[in-house]
Write an enzyme that holds these catalytic residues in place. Sequence first.
Site, mmCIF file in Angstrom:
data_model
loop_
_atom_site.group_PDB
_atom_site.id
_atom_site.type_symbol
_atom_site.label_atom_id
_atom_site.label_comp_id
_atom_site.label_asym_id
_atom_site.label_seq_id
_atom_site.Cartn_x
_atom_site.Cartn_y
_atom_site.Cartn_z
ATOM 1 C CG ASN A 71 -2.098 -0.949 1.070
ATOM 2 O OD1 ASN A 71 -2.310 -1.526 0.009
ATOM 3 N ND2 ASN A 71 -2.854 -1.125 2.135
ATOM 4 N NE ARG A 429 -3.138 5.810 -11.585
ATOM 5 C CZ ARG A 429 -3.059 6.864 -12.374
ATOM 6 N NH1 ARG A 429 -2.237 6.847 -13.407
ATOM 7 N NH2 ARG A 429 -3.792 7.936 -12.153
ATOM 8 C CG HIS A 459 -14.758 2.704 -10.981
ATOM 9 N ND1 HIS A 459 -15.481 2.665 -9.803
ATOM 10 C CD2 HIS A 459 -13.583 2.076 -10.711
ATOM 11 C CE1 HIS A 459 -14.780 2.051 -8.871
ATOM 12 N NE2 HIS A 459 -13.631 1.679 -9.389
ATOM 13 C CE1 TYR A 492 -9.056 -7.083 -2.954
ATOM 14 C CE2 TYR A 492 -10.202 -5.542 -4.373
ATOM 15 C CZ TYR A 492 -9.027 -6.042 -3.862
ATOM 16 O OH TYR A 492 -7.833 -5.514 -4.262
ATOM 17 C CG HIS A 617 -14.048 -3.233 -3.342
ATOM 18 N ND1 HIS A 617 -14.695 -3.502 -4.536
ATOM 19 C CD2 HIS A 617 -13.098 -2.314 -3.639
ATOM 20 C CE1 HIS A 617 -14.141 -2.797 -5.509
ATOM 21 N NE2 HIS A 617 -13.180 -2.064 -4.994
#
Length: 730
Positions: A71, A429, A459, A492, A617
């Site tokens: 991270n 990304r 997205h 997630y 998430h």
Amino acid sequence: MSFDEQNNAIEREPISAKQQLSTQFDLDSSEWFLNRELTWLEFNRRVLHEGQDSRTPLLERVFFLSVVGSNLDEFFMKRIGGLKQLVGAGVKKLSVDGRTPQEQIYDCHIVVQDILKQNQMLEKELKTRLAEAGIVLMGYDQLTKEQKTFANNFFSDNVYPLLTPQGMDPAHPFPFISNLSLNLLVKVSYPNTEHAYLNRIKVPVDSGVSSRFIKIGEEDLYVPIEDVIANNLDLLFPGMVIESCDFFRVTRNAITERDQEQANDLLSMIESALRDRKFAEIVRLEVNPDMSMPLRGLLAAELNINEEKDVFEVEGIIAKRHLMQIAELDRQDLRFPPHQPVDHPELAGDDPNIFHIIKQRGSILLQHPYESFDTSVERFIKEASRDPKVLAIKMTLYRTAKQSRVMQYLIDAAQNGKQVAVVVELKARFDESANILWARSLEEVGIHVTYGVVDLKTHSKVIFVVRKDFDGLHRYAHIGTGNYHAGTARGYSDLGLLTCDAVIGSDLTELFNYLTTGYTLARKYKKLLPCPNFLKKKLLEKIDRESKLQAEGKAGLIQLKTNALEDKEITIALYKASQAGVHIDLIVRDSCRLRPGIPGLSENVRVISIVGRFLEHSRVFYFRNDGKEEYFISSADLMKRNLESRVEVCTPVESPRLQALLREMLDIQLNDRHSCWEMQSDGSYVQLQAQQGEDARSSFELLIKNAEKRLKTTHRMLLKKGKAASKKKK
């Protein structure tokens, strides 16, 4: 406190709106907003705490230490890189919380240094605990003579051929240092001479050629590969004197996007941007503490960075992200209890056709990773690719696995003669290269590939299927909060909706027409709340509506679950709702600008963060609406970029039985006393602890149990139904 008890408490103790508004606040003042970057770093403190927590199984603790390292790498590449660009451009504009870009970098560096100290302390502790459990991480010098022989032979056979020392002298300029590569800086000289030479050796780890830790013999004994290289330098520099050997690593800026409007070919533009990233400016240099000041200065000068501000000493293992290799060792006794996602109970019956099931049920709510991704989402797209009645499939792709079954099913669909269209986000990304490859693979089989709308990232997570049923064309869809990635679907926490709702189907037709043309005029949506043009406006309206209902004596309640709350206007609207007396629960995983618990401003707001076994998430928006409750799931976080600069989809969940599932999930998380952290008014967090009589299990454990219970209940019902049918036949 249960949801009903909470509502009753709100109704028993109504708060006067006039009383709340008696204290005037300048809601534009920076003091009421926390910094995005600093609150994200605070989230990483909470992740680090999972590694420090003795209740966490040992290898899971190593996993969390590795995650913090990964991270921080991404934080420097994206966030510090972006701030440095602003500094370089001379931007003086203050952030919402009143900081210049340079001040934000300075404050972040202070926090990072503290996290690094905690990382090192944790690394030392975990090495001790691992050794007690039979997993030993040690340096080359600690090996026995026989173990050193094994390591040296391994080096000669598997590592030495991969190494390329690069000298630094007038004939050999300072070499290019790739992003996140681990390197040796070796100083050598000829015997009996004073002049020394510098050399760089790249450790062959990040290319995937070698593992970071070399296993010595048959036992669980591991030595860092760079340590083995450092102790075999005589093979690389025969006859030379090794005067010093140090380790260093660089992090480069990942913000290298080009002007999309000026690009004739978006694919070529992204490929060029990826090449730019490889040579982007360096934003961090990590070195071992023993590196001499002259060598640090030389590196800083050659890498064009500030020696005082951008050089970070790292004790212990540099690039702790590589500890994932240790965390993944096959020692189930040192892990969380095994978790196997269960089949969704409504998809576990005898009907082999998923479209029949969806049509019968209307909508189905999926909860990952508690319920299986492959027997729900992957099954949906697999059957669509083969069903002769399916005419068309449309999909948005943000991230997916390298070996993706979803992508293969789309290819199968095209080869089976179906119309297939995929909107690929090339600017996801760190997934740009993978998405470029997928885009080309899809195009090669005749799939219509587009790249979304100029200047907007796509997205949203949507699969849209048009099927010719016996009574005409029907539209089926999956709308999710997470990516179409089988790997992350196991780690997630995400939600998805399988539906054949005709109105949602009509809205999705509009959405895909927008994505493939970019034209926004006269587009109307009856149920979906897409970004950038609808969701933020509707959220602000719904927040304001709760305030008005509260003023009428009707208890207002807002509950928002999101990864981040960064948008200023949403934050101000929540402050105003709190002042009006509306009770607000915010479940925010990481960055949160809002400060709860300030008298007269936000004492009606509670902010918690859930951190633990799975990465939270999902996004859920709930409004009490005077008893006419509204539930939504969304791909969008409450961030300005998501609400205004991305194509996102937020969908209502209208079925009472599905709303009950969301209510159960929210209540479990709001009452978590194991993995829950509550924000204080200064932005700090306190981990909640179970008191006497409270359930000490984490929300993750409870949600696993609930999913298993739902499936068992369905199996019992089916078994009972089958026995009844059998008796009837007899």
